[in-house]
Design a protein around this motif. Sequence first.
Motif, mmCIF file in Angstrom:
data_model
loop_
_atom_site.group_PDB
_atom_site.id
_atom_site.type_symbol
_atom_site.label_atom_id
_atom_site.label_comp_id
_atom_site.label_asym_id
_atom_site.label_seq_id
_atom_site.Cartn_x
_atom_site.Cartn_y
_atom_site.Cartn_z
ATOM 1 N N ARG A 133 -10.113 5.699 1.663
ATOM 2 C CA ARG A 133 -10.101 4.242 1.845
ATOM 3 C C ARG A 133 -11.534 3.740 1.784
ATOM 4 N NH1 ARG A 133 -6.606 6.596 5.167
ATOM 5 N NH2 ARG A 133 -8.235 6.930 6.722
ATOM 6 N N ALA A 134 -11.719 2.642 1.052
ATOM 7 C CA ALA A 134 -13.049 2.025 0.936
ATOM 8 C C ALA A 134 -12.964 0.585 1.404
ATOM 9 C CB ALA A 134 -13.540 2.097 -0.511
ATOM 10 N N ASP A 135 -13.802 0.227 2.384
ATOM 11 C CA ASP A 135 -13.868 -1.144 2.920
ATOM 12 C C ASP A 135 -15.174 -1.783 2.465
ATOM 13 O OD1 ASP A 135 -11.535 -1.439 4.958
ATOM 14 O OD2 ASP A 135 -12.378 0.549 5.357
ATOM 15 N N ILE A 136 -15.057 -2.949 1.844
ATOM 16 C CA ILE A 136 -16.227 -3.694 1.375
ATOM 17 C C ILE A 136 -16.223 -5.046 2.064
ATOM 18 C CG2 ILE A 136 -17.413 -4.629 -0.638
ATOM 19 C CD1 ILE A 136 -15.944 -2.586 -2.357
ATOM 20 N N VAL A 144 -12.583 -6.549 1.182
ATOM 21 C CA VAL A 144 -11.763 -5.931 0.136
ATOM 22 C C VAL A 144 -11.523 -4.478 0.556
ATOM 23 C CG1 VAL A 144 -11.630 -5.185 -2.271
ATOM 24 C CG2 VAL A 144 -12.643 -7.409 -1.701
ATOM 25 N N LEU A 145 -10.256 -4.051 0.504
ATOM 26 C CA LEU A 145 -9.886 -2.683 0.881
ATOM 27 C C LEU A 145 -9.232 -2.002 -0.309
ATOM 28 C CD1 LEU A 145 -9.309 -0.358 2.890
ATOM 29 C CD2 LEU A 145 -7.182 -1.537 3.485
ATOM 30 N N LEU A 146 -9.732 -0.808 -0.642
ATOM 31 C CA LEU A 146 -9.134 0.009 -1.695
ATOM 32 C C LEU A 146 -8.708 1.338 -1.084
ATOM 33 C CD1 LEU A 146 -11.992 -1.352 -3.139
ATOM 34 C CD2 LEU A 146 -10.625 -0.655 -5.104
ATOM 35 N N ASP A 165 -1.503 6.011 -6.978
ATOM 36 C CA ASP A 165 -1.107 4.835 -6.176
ATOM 37 C C ASP A 165 -2.324 4.098 -5.624
ATOM 38 O OD1 ASP A 165 1.552 5.447 -6.619
ATOM 39 O OD2 ASP A 165 1.733 6.614 -4.768
ATOM 40 N N VAL A 166 -3.225 3.751 -6.511
ATOM 41 C CA VAL A 166 -4.411 3.000 -6.092
ATOM 42 C C VAL A 166 -3.984 1.574 -5.735
ATOM 43 C CG1 VAL A 166 -6.692 2.172 -6.773
ATOM 44 C CG2 VAL A 166 -5.869 4.398 -7.587
ATOM 45 N N THR A 167 -4.368 1.152 -4.540
ATOM 46 C CA THR A 167 -3.989 -0.181 -4.054
ATOM 47 C C THR A 167 -5.230 -0.929 -3.623
ATOM 48 O OG1 THR A 167 -1.872 0.695 -3.270
ATOM 49 C CG2 THR A 167 -2.553 -1.450 -2.428
ATOM 50 N N LEU A 168 -5.380 -2.148 -4.085
ATOM 51 C CA LEU A 168 -6.506 -3.007 -3.722
ATOM 52 C C LEU A 168 -5.958 -4.196 -2.937
ATOM 53 C CD1 LEU A 168 -9.500 -4.052 -5.925
ATOM 54 C CD2 LEU A 168 -8.226 -5.798 -4.681
ATOM 55 N N TRP A 169 -6.424 -4.298 -1.695
ATOM 56 C CA TRP A 169 -6.062 -5.441 -0.854
ATOM 57 C C TRP A 169 -7.271 -6.376 -0.802
ATOM 58 C CZ3 TRP A 169 -1.109 -5.141 1.222
ATOM 59 C CH2 TRP A 169 -0.520 -3.877 1.238
ATOM 60 N N GLN A 170 -7.031 -7.635 -1.084
ATOM 61 C CA GLN A 170 -8.115 -8.623 -1.054
ATOM 62 C C GLN A 170 -7.812 -9.667 0.014
ATOM 63 O OE1 GLN A 170 -8.543 -11.046 -4.574
ATOM 64 N NE2 GLN A 170 -10.773 -11.092 -4.380
ATOM 65 N N ASN A 174 -4.107 -11.281 -1.750
ATOM 66 C CA ASN A 174 -3.931 -10.743 -3.094
ATOM 67 C C ASN A 174 -3.784 -9.214 -3.036
ATOM 68 O OD1 ASN A 174 -4.184 -13.293 -4.373
ATOM 69 N ND2 ASN A 174 -6.426 -13.156 -4.189
ATOM 70 N N LEU A 175 -2.868 -8.685 -3.867
ATOM 71 C CA LEU A 175 -2.591 -7.249 -3.903
ATOM 72 C C LEU A 175 -2.599 -6.784 -5.350
ATOM 73 C CD1 LEU A 175 -1.584 -4.562 -2.635
ATOM 74 C CD2 LEU A 175 0.750 -5.439 -2.917
ATOM 75 N N LEU A 176 -3.265 -5.661 -5.614
ATOM 76 C CA LEU A 176 -3.353 -5.085 -6.955
ATOM 77 C C LEU A 176 -3.001 -3.608 -6.853
ATOM 78 C CD1 LEU A 176 -6.094 -5.718 -9.598
ATOM 79 C CD2 LEU A 176 -5.493 -3.359 -8.999
#
Length: 233
Positions: A133-136, A144-146, A165-170, A174-176
Amino acid sequence: MSTREGPRAAPPVPLRTAGPVAPRRMLAPSRERWAPSAGQIARRRLAVRLAKWLFPILGVGLLVGIAVWPELDRMEDRARVSFRRVIQAQPDAVRLVEPRYQGLDEQNRPFTVTADVAAQTDSADIVDLTQPRADILLTDGSWVLLESREGRFDKGTNRLDLSGDVTLWQDGGNLLVTATAEVLLQDGAASGDSPVAAQGPFGTLVSEGFRLTERGQVVVFTGRARAVLEGGQ
């Protein structure tokens, strides 16, 4: 006429004994003599012949074993040392549970990389991550969390490669979702060339890739894209 006669031989004198001589008595043998049969003699001769061949061979083998034994001991010691070195060089020898890596980007904004497990690779700066998990953190306080199933983190360049299953939470809802992504934590940027599905307050969107810049404030969808906007947007 007279003739001369020589002296006469004296008559033999008989030997005198003290008494009558008893006949000599033979002792009975302590055991009966055993006479081997022809088959037993043949087997004994065969055993003697085999012994003449077998004993020299065993003697030579014993001498060879005595001469080679020290060398076998040295080979075993070398193999043991080599085996121990291989075990110590295994990447899995260093594993961290729930690791945490923190840093600052070029504008002194913090970022954090965590995982369930980190395993050291052949390089001292690269680790394989499980459930990374990466928190920016953005300048305005948003984030932004990946996250993904697997990842590889290069601590020297602050590069994080995500897969599965890469998930980006903004921040903002927003979800990617995609299959792979490359995150440059120092620059606050991310990108991927796998198919992307995104949704948020704007609606839903699918594309062939994405580019995230300015620490998540700008997202560009690449390739052929299709969007369904919500309301009058």
